[in-house]
Design an enzyme around this catalytic site. Sequence first.
Site, short mmCIF file in Angstrom:
data_model
loop_
_atom_site.label_atom_id
_atom_site.label_comp_id
_atom_site.label_asym_id
_atom_site.label_seq_id
_atom_site.Cartn_x
_atom_site.Cartn_y
_atom_site.Cartn_z
N TYR A 1 -22.00 -1.52 -17.66
CA TYR A 1 -20.75 -0.75 -17.79
C TYR A 1 -20.31 -0.29 -16.42
O TYR A 1 -21.10 0.24 -15.64
CB TYR A 1 -20.97 0.46 -18.71
CG TYR A 1 -19.71 1.27 -18.90
CD1 TYR A 1 -18.85 1.00 -19.96
CD2 TYR A 1 -19.36 2.26 -17.99
CE1 TYR A 1 -17.66 1.70 -20.11
CE2 TYR A 1 -18.16 2.96 -18.13
CZ TYR A 1 -17.32 2.68 -19.20
OH TYR A 1 -16.15 3.37 -19.34
N GLU B 1 -11.57 -0.01 -16.21
CA GLU B 1 -12.84 -0.13 -16.92
C GLU B 1 -13.21 -1.59 -17.07
O GLU B 1 -12.40 -2.40 -17.51
CB GLU B 1 -12.73 0.52 -18.32
CG GLU B 1 -14.05 0.55 -19.07
CD GLU B 1 -13.91 1.03 -20.50
OE1 GLU B 1 -13.17 0.39 -21.29
OE2 GLU B 1 -14.53 2.05 -20.84
#
Length: 394
Positions: free
Chosen positions: A109, A197
């Site tokens: 992530y 992101e």
Amino acid sequence: MDIHEYQAKEILSRFGVPVPRGGLAYSPEQASYRCTEIGGTKWVVKAQVHAGGRGEAGGVKLCTSDREVQDVANGMFGKRLVTKQSGPRGKLIYRVYVEEATDIARELYFAIVLDRRIERVVIITSAQGGMDIEELVAKRPDAVIRTTIEPAVGFLAFQAREIAFAIGLEAPQIAEASRIFRRAYRAFRDLDATMLEINPLAVTGKGDIVALDAKMSFDDNAMFRHLDISELRDRSQEDSRESHAADRGLAYVGLDGNIGCMINGAGLAMATMDMIKLVGGEPANFLDIGGAASPERVLKAFRAVLHDEKVKAMLVNIFAGINRCDWVAEGIVAAFKDMDVKIPVVVRLAGTHVEQGQRILRDSGLPIISADSLADAAEKVVAAVNSPAAGADA
Ligand code: ADP
Ligand code: MG
């Protein structure tokens, strides 16, 4: 302003972040043709909507033939994809992205966000990619690493290396990963993004690092200096109430209740919403007409509020300083002339030219419910929305 995954990938790739080969399609035939262009034997068809959580909602599908790609795409076009982040109405799919399927060894992530509390850009990373960050923070808070960027020096090489170590990358990947992190940061900074992101950032079977998903949001107030990005705006993905108002220069936020609000100033708007809630009502929107609003602007604001079919009563709350109550009143009277206003309208005026404003409303003979204070106005509008007449009209 949000953009699509394929657009974010195009941008990241320009900054040197590796992404899988892929192509956009507006029809099932085009999707199948993309397989030939991309090559290989496995592809992923990805619905392009402004909402994450597509995988779980059936918006990301692995296919093993161009025929299958075509069928899967065919099943997506024209549908509204409802994901955890899309809201209950979902988002319309009218373009899909076909991508080579990547052999994933690990999912990491990586995100860059603005932390408004500490007034800094923060890099958020985790070795546990793939799942939602909200879920990750709730389930494994210890697995989330936050790195604060000092604006004067930027994202330093040692910070990037530290992150790469912390998320468990192997020695040969550390240098490459830290380069990718800093390139992503450069894209974020140079383009006035507010969020970036990459989830997942994948490590492939061969050990390469690739952005498998990408999400970017930009600062609306900076779009004047990034015209190429402002052109990526996709109105089909926005709340139609909000784009209608934004086109008319109104600060409007759509909410889920049934009391339409027209207010001057964000502070008073917040206080009014609180008051409506306190007496048991639910606001349908947040609309700020701003200062020195002309009757025409008030009329536009009125239209924007009534554009929402869920609105069953309206509250106009004006505390005029730079504004003028007589102009607001003229705008309200014009709105009644212009539109078939069937719902109860409660008006509270105070401040500059309040007597003239009230006189205009009284002399108009319109069925306007007047109120003297914010509390009085909130009670009257909630009573009006709960009265059987309000329901019957609607
Ligand atoms: P979302 O976050 O909206 O669910 P993603 O793009 O992250 O969409 O896709 C969901 C999952 O699908 C990813 O976590 C990844 O496991 C898989 N996936 C996405 N793109 C690819 C790809 N090109 N190759 C292989 N798997 C992929
Ligand atoms: Mg994702």
